[in-house]
Design an enzyme around this catalytic site. Structure first.
Site, PDB file in Angstrom:
ATOM      1  N   HIS A 288     -14.778  -0.147  -1.864  1.00  0.00           N
ATOM      2  CA  HIS A 288     -13.671   0.387  -1.064  1.00  0.00           C
ATOM      3  C   HIS A 288     -14.060   0.703   0.367  1.00  0.00           C
ATOM      4  O   HIS A 288     -13.254   1.282   1.100  1.00  0.00           O
ATOM      5  CB  HIS A 288     -13.122   1.672  -1.683  1.00  0.00           C
ATOM      6  CG  HIS A 288     -12.512   1.504  -3.031  1.00  0.00           C
ATOM      7  ND1 HIS A 288     -11.159   1.287  -3.218  1.00  0.00           N
ATOM      8  CD2 HIS A 288     -13.064   1.504  -4.257  1.00  0.00           C
ATOM      9  CE1 HIS A 288     -10.909   1.184  -4.509  1.00  0.00           C
ATOM     10  NE2 HIS A 288     -12.044   1.301  -5.170  1.00  0.00           N
TER      11      HIS A 288
ATOM     12  N   LYS B 107       3.379   1.724   1.273  1.00  0.00           N
ATOM     13  CA  LYS B 107       4.440   2.643   0.842  1.00  0.00           C
ATOM     14  C   LYS B 107       5.477   2.820   1.950  1.00  0.00           C
ATOM     15  O   LYS B 107       6.692   2.815   1.699  1.00  0.00           O
ATOM     16  CB  LYS B 107       3.849   4.015   0.476  1.00  0.00           C
ATOM     17  CG  LYS B 107       2.950   3.989  -0.739  1.00  0.00           C
ATOM     18  CD  LYS B 107       2.068   5.246  -0.858  1.00  0.00           C
ATOM     19  CE  LYS B 107       0.919   4.953  -1.823  1.00  0.00           C
ATOM     20  NZ  LYS B 107      -0.148   5.973  -1.770  1.00  0.00           N
TER      21      LYS B 107
ATOM     22  N   LYS C 127      -9.816   6.459  11.428  1.00  0.00           N
ATOM     23  CA  LYS C 127      -8.362   6.312  11.269  1.00  0.00           C
ATOM     24  C   LYS C 127      -7.619   6.637  12.572  1.00  0.00           C
ATOM     25  O   LYS C 127      -6.437   6.341  12.718  1.00  0.00           O
ATOM     26  CB  LYS C 127      -7.859   7.201  10.136  1.00  0.00           C
ATOM     27  CG  LYS C 127      -8.418   6.809   8.750  1.00  0.00           C
ATOM     28  CD  LYS C 127      -7.923   7.754   7.665  1.00  0.00           C
ATOM     29  CE  LYS C 127      -8.553   7.499   6.304  1.00  0.00           C
ATOM     30  NZ  LYS C 127      -7.989   6.319   5.609  1.00  0.00           N
TER      31      LYS C 127
ATOM     32  N   LYS D  67      -2.518  10.566   6.167  1.00  0.00           N
ATOM     33  CA  LYS D  67      -3.746  10.037   5.559  1.00  0.00           C
ATOM     34  C   LYS D  67      -4.830  11.061   5.805  1.00  0.00           C
ATOM     35  O   LYS D  67      -4.652  11.976   6.605  1.00  0.00           O
ATOM     36  CB  LYS D  67      -4.122   8.694   6.179  1.00  0.00           C
ATOM     37  CG  LYS D  67      -4.133   8.712   7.705  1.00  0.00           C
ATOM     38  CD  LYS D  67      -4.410   7.339   8.311  1.00  0.00           C
ATOM     39  CE  LYS D  67      -3.187   6.454   8.390  1.00  0.00           C
ATOM     40  NZ  LYS D  67      -3.223   5.311   7.490  1.00  0.00           N
ATOM     41  N   ARG D  68      -5.977  10.915   5.140  1.00  0.00           N
ATOM     42  CA  ARG D  68      -7.076  11.828   5.418  1.00  0.00           C
ATOM     43  C   ARG D  68      -7.452  11.785   6.902  1.00  0.00           C
ATOM     44  O   ARG D  68      -7.269  10.774   7.566  1.00  0.00           O
ATOM     45  CB  ARG D  68      -8.287  11.463   4.552  1.00  0.00           C
ATOM     46  CG  ARG D  68      -8.128  11.902   3.117  1.00  0.00           C
ATOM     47  CD  ARG D  68      -7.986  13.405   2.999  1.00  0.00           C
ATOM     48  NE  ARG D  68      -9.234  14.058   3.279  1.00  0.00           N
ATOM     49  CZ  ARG D  68     -10.096  14.446   2.362  1.00  0.00           C
ATOM     50  NH1 ARG D  68      -9.821  14.273   1.072  1.00  0.00           N
ATOM     51  NH2 ARG D  68     -11.241  15.023   2.692  1.00  0.00           N
TER      52      ARG D  68
ATOM     53  N   THR E 111      -3.149   2.006   1.742  1.00  0.00           N
ATOM     54  CA  THR E 111      -2.044   1.809   0.801  1.00  0.00           C
ATOM     55  C   THR E 111      -0.807   2.561   1.276  1.00  0.00           C
ATOM     56  O   THR E 111       0.313   2.200   0.929  1.00  0.00           O
ATOM     57  CB  THR E 111      -2.426   2.279  -0.621  1.00  0.00           C
ATOM     58  OG1 THR E 111      -3.041   3.570  -0.527  1.00  0.00           O
ATOM     59  CG2 THR E 111      -3.390   1.312  -1.277  1.00  0.00           C
TER      60      THR E 111
HETATM   61  C1  26Q Z   1     -19.025   9.834  -2.480  1.00  0.00           C
HETATM   62  C2  26Q Z   1     -20.195  10.525  -2.747  1.00  0.00           C
HETATM   63  C3  26Q Z   1     -20.202  11.900  -2.852  1.00  0.00           C
HETATM   64  C4  26Q Z   1     -19.008  12.594  -2.721  1.00  0.00           C
HETATM   65  C5  26Q Z   1     -17.834  11.899  -2.454  1.00  0.00           C
HETATM   66  C6  26Q Z   1     -17.838  10.520  -2.332  1.00  0.00           C
HETATM   67  C7  26Q Z   1     -16.586   9.796  -2.038  1.00  0.00           C
HETATM   68  C8  26Q Z   1     -15.377  10.227  -2.550  1.00  0.00           C
HETATM   69  C9  26Q Z   1     -14.206   9.561  -2.262  1.00  0.00           C
HETATM   70  C10 26Q Z   1     -16.588   8.671  -1.246  1.00  0.00           C
HETATM   71  C11 26Q Z   1     -15.398   7.987  -0.962  1.00  0.00           C
HETATM   72  C12 26Q Z   1     -14.198   8.437  -1.479  1.00  0.00           C
HETATM   73  C13 26Q Z   1     -12.917   7.781  -1.222  1.00  0.00           C
HETATM   74  C14 26Q Z   1     -12.785   6.655  -0.580  1.00  0.00           C
HETATM   75  C15 26Q Z   1     -11.452   6.067  -0.338  1.00  0.00           C
HETATM   76  O1  26Q Z   1     -10.437   6.674  -0.627  1.00  0.00           O
HETATM   77  N1  26Q Z   1     -11.399   4.842   0.178  1.00  0.00           N
HETATM   78  C16 26Q Z   1     -10.125   4.193   0.427  1.00  0.00           C
HETATM   79  O2  26Q Z   1      -9.782   3.430  -0.712  1.00  0.00           O
HETATM   80  C17 26Q Z   1      -8.478   2.904  -0.604  1.00  0.00           C
HETATM   81  C18 26Q Z   1      -8.157   2.204  -1.896  1.00  0.00           C
HETATM   82  O3  26Q Z   1      -8.849   1.006  -1.992  1.00  0.00           O
HETATM   83  C19 26Q Z   1      -8.370   1.989   0.586  1.00  0.00           C
HETATM   84  O4  26Q Z   1      -7.027   1.597   0.711  1.00  0.00           O
HETATM   85  C20 26Q Z   1      -8.813   2.693   1.860  1.00  0.00           C
HETATM   86  O5  26Q Z   1      -8.843   1.787   2.924  1.00  0.00           O
HETATM   87  C21 26Q Z   1     -10.189   3.307   1.643  1.00  0.00           C
HETATM   88  O6  26Q Z   1     -10.586   4.064   2.775  1.00  0.00           O
END
Ligand code: 26Q
Length: 817
Positions: A361, A664, A558, A552-553, A660
């Site tokens: 991702h 939407k 972003k 979004k976050r 995503t």
């Molecule tokens: C990793 C290690 C330790 C703690 C937290 C994490 C962690 C947690 C969540 C790393 C990444 C995430 C989330 C990533 C994320 O949401 N990525 C998004 O995924 C979407 C679905 O595929 C994409 O549409 C987005 O582009 C992408 O940023």
């Protein structure tokens, strides 16, 4: 076809069940129950219905004997279940009526539910949409996640700054949609050592954990859309095991055991709030292993119970890893097959390497997981041995392909050498998985060309693309009922399960009557959002303004600060140039910053400060309003998205894997202003150039600019509007008496090198925004574009994504019930 075929809906029985839950489950009465308890009792009565279908699906021989997908994810951002399940059950009107008779408004009751925020953002929400689609199309699925006690923190603003509070999502009464499955609980080990013995001359290695933790599963029902299928989302909760008679405790390894006791209860206490940023903390690795081991154990239990042999595992189970977070499941399966089932390596690897598939991702280097070898060694000593052996054998393959090329070995190795040796989880995934996918065409291309070029050369069939999608049930039918009804009047009501049918709406794009109806629905949705903002934030909004949305976050890539700079440029022009005119616009933001992300928090602070000043400035005369909605979450998205005119998708090209929210918003008739990044590229392909506002550098342009040496000062000096806008951040316009309080962003952009090329894209962004302002003034022109966006989003149904996974990776057949 309605699910009520197997359990027909009986209004009287349902009402009796609600009242019974009021009395028996919540110890209250019809006369004295609060609306909140009415909601709980109603949800419990509904959950009961779905649990019957869950058990029936689970016990259906055809499901048991079919190949299933196991979706492993540390996050499932499911959002509220009650309203969505009413839609899936096809009982919205029936239960509305039943509750009305009991004296309660269904819409009010639905507002009582708290969001289960068991995810950070895109990745967790994607998992939830995928579960919905698997159930809708009846591909046998189990979702495996963690039962966090606290979900993503609640956000509030104090003096314009983000404050975090814990999110006790279950409430004191417990969450009505879940049920404990104590018969499926397991013990999970940590720490300890590896015993070696020789049996018939064969070496046998066994892990002796120093600590054990109980994994208790909670099932949430994933209700198939208008069918009788319900699949479990199984969430593991960690509990300390008593009494604590552990080997290491007895061996006098008192400290480690003691330490272990402290950790046990904490493992699933709280969701890590980082999004696209990893921090190598012990507790996070414990979460990951706890999740992987419990899920792996459950998968093998089901496989065995179905009467299949371990050699048949890849024929009946496939395991999808949602990013690298559950990677440790790969060595865990190897450990079970070799150490517990006495399989030789080759046989075990033959099974393992045909079972796992991995979704990437992100390309951001800071988000790629790597763990200290010493940490894995201490927490999971046997797994570390297995990882070494996987890597040793893999490097033999590498040197066979590129004899004598040491740099290839270094690049591809699962172990990163150096002062601190690290385990690269993405490399382990690519080595151990039979398929690896990116989440949008552009992203997957970059995965092949930039992230894993050598892996791609070594395994040319392994890397592939599956473009993300969203469920049209929650993100159109449920959240935008007026638009849904309008669509159904024109093309029938099959589209929620066949989103490509929306294309027929394109025939009406030029029809002025339909345009009026479409825009009337949009206006009503804008009014609904304006009412919400008035009630919760005390800001009055004009529903005829352009509703411009970035939700979004919060992350530099972003580029919420690019949007902020554009707002500043409008403010500057309105204040200094009498001849400047613009259509009124409301800028909406919804975004949480990771609690440790300094600049993200400064950007929130700055936008809030700008909002304070702009919204109170009579000279602005309502041309410009800024609304930063606190605590953005799924249930807020459900109000904002149907009301949006403009969708901000403005990441630096090459940084947003897919997005995503972009899908939407477009589905609900918002026009995208966006870069050539992530799924924007494919959205443009679908809607055509006339119906999207593309701006800025593309991936090649970004590479070229960086190669030639980028200096943000050049942009600043060359563009007076940019200079004036940025300078507003350095002064005291928005912080009277305290100049420089908003300097952080200014500094990062000018002296910090502007890592995400905000200034480089500013002029082009302003141009795109001016085109939007121009086009919106002719409401027929705009309506046509908006209609075409809705009409041409069929590709982005998560049903299509799941069909891609099924046909190309999972190889499943549906079991229609
Ligand atoms: C990793 C290690 C330790 C703690 C937290 C994490 C962690 C947690 C969540 C790393 C990444 C995430 C989330 C990533 C994320 O949401 N990525 C998004 O995924 C979407 C679905 O595929 C994409 O549409 C987005 O582009 C992408 O940023």
């Amino acid at each position: 076809m309605k699910p009520t075929q197997t359990h027909p809906f009986d209004k009287k029985l349902f009402q009796d069940n609600v009242k019974r839950h009021l009395n028996v489950t919540y110890a209250t009465t019809v006369e004295s129950a609060s609306p909140h308890v009415w909601y709980l009792a109603m949800a419990k009565a509904m959950a009961e219905m779905t649990m019957l279908n869950l058990l029936e699906t689970e016990q259906d021989e055809r499901v048991i004997k079919a190949k299933s997908v196991n979706y492993l994810s540390l996050e499932f951002l499911i959002g509220r279940l009650t309203g969505n399940n009413l839609i899936s059950l096809g009982l919205y009107d029936e239960i509305n009526d039943a509750m009305q008779e009991l004296g309660h408004s269904l819409t009010d009751l639905l507002e009582e539910e708290r969001d289960p925020s068991l995810g950070n953002g895109g990745l967790g929400r994607l998992a939830a949409c995928f579960m919905d689609s698997c159930a809708a199309m009846e591909y046998p699925t189990v979702g495996y996640g963690l039962h966090y006690e606290y979900g993503l923190f609640k956000q509030s603003f104090k003096d314009c700054q983000q404050k975090e509070a814990p999110d006790a999502w279950q409430g004191i009464e417990g969450y009505p949609w879940e049920v404990a499955r104590p018969e499926l609980k397991q013990d999970i080990g940590f720490y300890g050592h590896v015993d070696v013995e020789y049996i018939d001359g064969e070496e046998r290695r066994t892990w002796v954990p120093g600590m054990k933790v109980q994994a208790m599963p909670w099932d949430l029902p994933i209700v198939g859309y208008e069918n009788n299928t319900v699949y479990p989302l199984r969430l593991w909760e960690a509990r300390a095991i008593a009494p604590f008679s552990l080997e290491s405790f007895n061996n006098g390894n008192y400290f480690e055991a003691q330490h272990a006791l402290i950790d046990a209860d904490n493992i699933t206490k709280v969701l890590y709030p980082n999004d696209n940023h990893e921090k190598g903390k012990t507790l996070r690795l414990m979460q990951q292993y706890f999740h992987s081991a419990a899920s792996m154990g459950d998968i093998l239990r089901r496989h065995k119970a179905a009467g299949f042999s371990l050699d048949e595992l890849p024929d009946y189970e496939t395991i999808q890893l949602n990013d690298t977070h559950p990677t440790i499941a790969i060595p865990e399966l190897m450990r079970i097959l070799m150490d517990e089932q006495a399989m030789p390596w080759d046989q075990a690897w033959g099974i393992c390497s045909r079972t796992f598939a991995y979704t990437n991702h992100t390309l951001l280097p800071e988000a790629l997981e790597s763990w200290d070898e010493s940490l894995i060694q201490r927490l999971l000593p046997r797994h570390m041995e297995i990882i070494y052996e996987i890597n040793r054998r893999f490097l033999l393959e590498v040197s066979a392909k590129w004899p004598g090329d040491v740099s290839k070995q270094q690049k591809l190795s699962v172990i990163q050498e150096g002062f601190h040796r690290m385990v690269r989880m993405a490399n382990l995934c690519v080595v151990g998985a039979y398929a690896v996918n990116g989440v949008a065409a552009l992203h997957s291309d970059l995965v092949k060309r930039h992230l894993f070029p050598d892996f791609h050369e070594l395994y040319p069939d392994r890397l592939t693309n599956v473009t993300n999608g969203i469920t049209p049930r929650r993100w159109l039918k449920f959240c935008n009922p007026d638009l849904s009804n309008l669509i159904s009047e024109k093309i029938g009501d099959e589209w929620p399960a066949h989103l490509e049918q929306l294309e027929k709406i394109a025939d009406y794009a030029d029809d002025s009557e339909f345009q009026e109806q479409f825009m009337a629905v949009k206006k009503a949705n804008k009014q609904r959002l304006a009412d919400w903002v008035q009630e919760h934030m005390g800001i009055e909004l004009n529903p005829d303004a352009i509703f411009d949305v970035q939700i979004k976050r919060l992350h530099e890539y972003k580029r919420q600060h690019l949007n902020m700079l554009y707002m500043l440029s409008l403010y500057h022009r309105l204040k200094t140039d009498d001849s400047f005119d613009m259509h009124p616009r409301v800028f909406f933001f919804g975004a949480k910053a990771a609690p440790g992300y300094y600049l993200a928090k400064e950007i929130i602070y700055a936008i809030n400060k700008i909002a304070e000043t702009v919204n109170a400035d009579p000279q602005i005369n309502d041309k410009l309003k800024v609304v930063f909605i606190p605590d953005y979450r799924v249930s807020i998205a459900e109000i904002v998205i149907p009301a949006a005119d403009v969708s901000e998708q403005i990441s630096t090209a090459g940084k947003e894997a897919s997005g995503t929210g972009n899908m939407k918003l477009a589905l609900n008739g918002a026009l995208t202003v966006g870069t050539m990044d992530g799924a924007n590229v494919e959205i443009r392909e679908e809607v055509g150039d006339d119906n999207i506002y593309i701006f800025g550098l593309d991936v090649d342009g970004v590479d070229e600019l960086r190669a030639n040496g980028y200096n943000p000062y050049d942009c600043y000096q060359a563009d007076p509007l940019l200079k004036a806008s940025l300078d507003l951040l350095a002064g005291e316009t928005f912080t009277p008496g305290e100049p420089g309080k908003l300097r952080a962003t200014y500094e990062s952009l000018l002296n910090g090198g502007d890592p995400y090329l905000v200034l480089a894209d500013f002029a082009s962004y302003v141009q795109a925004q001016e085109a939007i302002d121009h086009d919106y003034r002719d409401i027929q022109v705009w309506a046509k574009k908006a209609i075409l966006n809705t009409a041409l989003m069929g590709k982005f149904s998560s049903d299509r994504s799941i069909r891609d996974y099924v046909n190309r990776i999972w190889k499943l057949k549906p079991v229609k019930r």
